[in-house]
Scaffold this motif. Structure first.
Motif, PDB file in Angstrom:
ATOM      1  N   MET A 172     -13.709  65.870  45.090  1.00  0.00           N
ATOM      2  CA  MET A 172     -12.196  65.679  44.665  1.00  0.00           C
ATOM      3  C   MET A 172     -12.332  64.975  43.401  1.00  0.00           C
ATOM      4  O   MET A 172     -11.329  65.458  42.659  1.00  0.00           O
ATOM      5  CB  MET A 172     -11.335  65.186  45.752  1.00  0.00           C
ATOM      6  CG  MET A 172      -9.989  64.982  45.564  1.00  0.00           C
ATOM      7  SD  MET A 172      -9.297  66.564  45.672  1.00  0.00           S
ATOM      8  CE  MET A 172      -9.177  66.855  47.469  1.00  0.00           C
ATOM      9  N   ALA A 173     -12.959  64.120  42.953  1.00  0.00           N
ATOM     10  CA  ALA A 173     -12.654  63.248  42.025  1.00  0.00           C
ATOM     11  C   ALA A 173     -13.228  64.007  40.647  1.00  0.00           C
ATOM     12  O   ALA A 173     -12.404  63.963  39.560  1.00  0.00           O
ATOM     13  CB  ALA A 173     -13.591  61.880  41.903  1.00  0.00           C
ATOM     14  N   HIS A 174     -14.162  65.106  40.971  1.00  0.00           N
ATOM     15  CA  HIS A 174     -14.575  65.683  39.979  1.00  0.00           C
ATOM     16  C   HIS A 174     -13.628  66.971  39.648  1.00  0.00           C
ATOM     17  O   HIS A 174     -13.219  67.041  38.479  1.00  0.00           O
ATOM     18  CB  HIS A 174     -15.846  66.693  40.420  1.00  0.00           C
ATOM     19  CG  HIS A 174     -17.154  66.089  40.342  1.00  0.00           C
ATOM     20  ND1 HIS A 174     -17.613  65.554  41.619  1.00  0.00           N
ATOM     21  CD2 HIS A 174     -17.975  65.998  39.591  1.00  0.00           C
ATOM     22  CE1 HIS A 174     -18.845  65.054  41.568  1.00  0.00           C
ATOM     23  NE2 HIS A 174     -19.090  65.221  40.019  1.00  0.00           N
ATOM     24  N   CYS A 175     -12.771  67.209  40.686  1.00  0.00           N
ATOM     25  CA  CYS A 175     -11.637  68.110  40.453  1.00  0.00           C
ATOM     26  C   CYS A 175     -10.476  67.276  39.478  1.00  0.00           C
ATOM     27  O   CYS A 175     -10.143  67.990  38.378  1.00  0.00           O
ATOM     28  CB  CYS A 175     -10.948  68.680  41.611  1.00  0.00           C
ATOM     29  SG  CYS A 175     -12.011  69.563  42.751  1.00  0.00           S
ATOM     30  N   VAL A 176      -9.874  66.302  40.006  1.00  0.00           N
ATOM     31  CA  VAL A 176      -9.042  65.355  39.253  1.00  0.00           C
ATOM     32  C   VAL A 176      -9.240  65.160  37.841  1.00  0.00           C
ATOM     33  O   VAL A 176      -8.709  65.398  36.889  1.00  0.00           O
ATOM     34  CB  VAL A 176      -8.615  64.367  39.961  1.00  0.00           C
ATOM     35  CG1 VAL A 176      -7.485  63.391  39.387  1.00  0.00           C
ATOM     36  CG2 VAL A 176      -8.102  64.674  41.356  1.00  0.00           C
ATOM     37  N   ASP A 177     -10.755  64.708  37.470  1.00  0.00           N
ATOM     38  CA  ASP A 177     -11.076  64.379  36.475  1.00  0.00           C
ATOM     39  C   ASP A 177     -11.075  65.665  35.750  1.00  0.00           C
ATOM     40  O   ASP A 177     -10.517  65.487  34.201  1.00  0.00           O
ATOM     41  CB  ASP A 177     -12.328  63.713  36.536  1.00  0.00           C
ATOM     42  CG  ASP A 177     -12.698  62.419  35.448  1.00  0.00           C
ATOM     43  OD1 ASP A 177     -11.306  61.896  35.250  1.00  0.00           O
ATOM     44  OD2 ASP A 177     -13.708  61.858  35.410  1.00  0.00           O
ATOM     45  N   SER A 178     -11.448  66.720  35.964  1.00  0.00           N
ATOM     46  CA  SER A 178     -11.602  67.917  35.204  1.00  0.00           C
ATOM     47  C   SER A 178     -10.160  68.301  34.746  1.00  0.00           C
ATOM     48  O   SER A 178     -10.182  69.315  33.769  1.00  0.00           O
ATOM     49  CB  SER A 178     -12.384  68.803  36.001  1.00  0.00           C
ATOM     50  OG  SER A 178     -13.561  68.417  36.058  1.00  0.00           O
ATOM     51  N   LEU A 179      -9.071  67.924  35.115  1.00  0.00           N
ATOM     52  CA  LEU A 179      -7.767  68.301  34.758  1.00  0.00           C
ATOM     53  C   LEU A 179      -7.469  67.823  33.432  1.00  0.00           C
ATOM     54  O   LEU A 179      -6.940  68.502  32.500  1.00  0.00           O
ATOM     55  CB  LEU A 179      -6.770  67.943  35.700  1.00  0.00           C
ATOM     56  CG  LEU A 179      -6.837  68.415  37.041  1.00  0.00           C
ATOM     57  CD1 LEU A 179      -5.596  68.016  37.829  1.00  0.00           C
ATOM     58  CD2 LEU A 179      -6.753  70.175  37.018  1.00  0.00           C
ATOM     59  N   TRP A 180      -7.930  66.682  32.938  1.00  0.00           N
ATOM     60  CA  TRP A 180      -7.901  66.277  31.628  1.00  0.00           C
ATOM     61  C   TRP A 180      -9.046  65.616  30.727  1.00  0.00           C
ATOM     62  O   TRP A 180      -8.768  64.814  29.996  1.00  0.00           O
ATOM     63  CB  TRP A 180      -6.933  65.176  31.656  1.00  0.00           C
ATOM     64  CG  TRP A 180      -6.920  64.154  32.944  1.00  0.00           C
ATOM     65  CD1 TRP A 180      -7.849  63.420  32.866  1.00  0.00           C
ATOM     66  CD2 TRP A 180      -6.390  63.932  33.912  1.00  0.00           C
ATOM     67  NE1 TRP A 180      -8.046  62.718  34.054  1.00  0.00           N
ATOM     68  CE2 TRP A 180      -6.898  63.022  34.725  1.00  0.00           C
ATOM     69  CE3 TRP A 180      -5.056  64.473  34.470  1.00  0.00           C
ATOM     70  CZ2 TRP A 180      -6.249  62.683  35.973  1.00  0.00           C
ATOM     71  CZ3 TRP A 180      -4.491  64.268  35.627  1.00  0.00           C
ATOM     72  CH2 TRP A 180      -5.013  63.156  36.219  1.00  0.00           C
ATOM     73  N   ALA A 181     -10.313  66.020  31.270  1.00  0.00           N
ATOM     74  CA  ALA A 181     -11.422  65.752  30.532  1.00  0.00           C
ATOM     75  C   ALA A 181     -11.607  65.942  29.312  1.00  0.00           C
ATOM     76  O   ALA A 181     -10.736  67.130  28.856  1.00  0.00           O
ATOM     77  CB  ALA A 181     -12.586  65.871  31.351  1.00  0.00           C
ATOM     78  N   PRO A 182     -12.444  65.553  28.539  1.00  0.00           N
ATOM     79  CA  PRO A 182     -12.255  65.740  26.976  1.00  0.00           C
ATOM     80  C   PRO A 182     -12.651  67.515  26.547  1.00  0.00           C
ATOM     81  O   PRO A 182     -12.003  67.782  25.559  1.00  0.00           O
ATOM     82  CB  PRO A 182     -13.447  64.990  26.551  1.00  0.00           C
ATOM     83  CG  PRO A 182     -13.591  63.884  27.326  1.00  0.00           C
ATOM     84  CD  PRO A 182     -13.227  64.380  28.687  1.00  0.00           C
TER      85      PRO A 182
END
Length: 366
Positions: A172-182
């Motif tokens: 889930m953390a991969h999902c959330v981080d991917s919403l605004w990652a570089p």
């Protein structure tokens, strides 16, 4: 506004089927023309690895697997692979096992077939990570991307519920981080949101019935989407924080990701209300019009309550005296593109709250 972005899709073969691991592993080795497989599996996963390797004859079994992949362990495994003329590496296990296989591939070029038994997602990325002198270094290289991934929910059935939850929330953390990652783009975001939806439902199902194979399959599906989105979007603030906590303080990988996630969401969500609203919907929220950020934070909190998720870093060995060093390292590593500027104050607040399990609140870290 016009839609302008550049997206790269990683080339990888994915084979998904409950009870089919041995068949798929053998087929992939035949497809590669390999004959001297090195099988990596930590001792507790040996029985699972033997099931996955039932139709092949390994030239080498390797069971020294250490979380965060210490450099010295990677060097030992590389030497063993070369001395035994391994022409393919089959990794059976969680993120640490896949990470070690990637470390071998990084310098030797030996292809990897990954057989995940958790929901870590490392198998679907070209990201490697190793730890030396209390510092975890990560990078990306096409050579470390497993050429094939074999998903078999039967191999995750023995994963205890608590570890299933922590591992799924790592996804889930991969999902959330991917919403605004570089490097995020609309494709990564779509994959991330579908991954979050699948993982939310899967984890509830696993907690309700640990033998629910449909839920276990949904968890593997969700973690794969999460990892693909992460591979495209890159490493955001959440992952920078967890790399510091894992590499410098040796905190357990999945539990650390699960614990930190609500606090990073609380920090960033108010700055990206449209994405927050979409995440809230993916997590099952019924209405997001009033305050999308609050809705996303509440939806994640409800999931955490439902699955009895970990919520205090203190439970995993982190202590207050470690906060200043952690903050210094995190601020140095934090991506400039994070929705909220990262500084000593908000990182100190975030880690202090995560240490003791204080409830995350909209717009602030603690």
């Amino acid at each position: 506004m016009p839609m302008i972005f550049e997206h790269s899709t990683l080339g990888q073969r994915v084979m998904f089927g409950t009870g089919k691991a041995a068949e798929y592993v053998a087929a992939e080795i035949d497809r590669l023309g390999a004959s001297r497989p090195m099988v990596i599996a930590a001792e507790p996963e040996r029985a699972l690895a033997e099931r996955a390797a039932a139709r092949i004859t390994p030239s080498l079994w390797w069971d020294r697997v250490v979380q965060h992949v210490p450099v010295e362990v990677a060097e030992q495994a590389r030497t063993a692979a070369e001395q035994n003329d391994a022409d393919v590496v089959v990794s059976v296990g969680g993120g640490s096992t896949t990470g070690l296989a990637k470390a071998i591939a990084l310098t030797t070029g030996i292809p990897v077939i990954a057989v995940p038994t958790t929901y870590a997602g490392s198998e679907a990325t070209n990201v490697w990570g190793m730890t030396e002198d209390r510092t975890k270094t990560t990078g990306s290289d096409p050579q470390v991307l497993p050429v094939a991934v074999v998903y078999d929910a039967e191999l995750s059935k023995t994963l205890p519920v608590g570890l299933s939850v922590a591992s799924g929330l790592n996804g889930m953390a991969h999902c959330v981080d991917s919403l605004w990652a570089p490097r995020t783009d609309p494709i990564n975001q779509a994959l991330a949101l579908e991954g979050a939806r699948a993982l939310s439902l899967a984890l509830r199902g696993i907690v309700a019935d640990a033998q629910d194979m449909e839920a276990r399959e949904q968890a593997l599906y969700g973690c794969y989407l999460a990892a693909v989105s992460f591979a495209g979007a890159g490493s955001g603030l959440h992952h920078k924080i967890c790399h510091v906590l894992g590499g410098t303080f040796d905190l357990p990988h999945a539990q650390t990701h699960a614990t930190v996630l609500p606090y990073v969401l609380a920090l960033n969500a108010p700055a990206v209300p449209e994405l927050a609203g979409r995440l809230a919907t993916a997590l099952g929220a019924q209405g997001t019009a009033g305050d999308p950020a609050a809705a996303a934070i509440a939806a994640l909190a409800e999931l955490y309550r439902a699955v009895n998720a970990p919520f205090r870093l203190a439970d995993f060995g982190f202590a207050e005296e470690g906060i200043p060093e952690a903050v210094q390292r995190i601020v140095k590593a934090a991506p400039a593109s994070n929705p909220v500027p990262v500084n000593d104050q908000n990182m100190t607040q975030l880690l202090t709250a995560a240490l003791t399990g204080d409830r995350p609140r909209t717009g602030v870290a603690a």
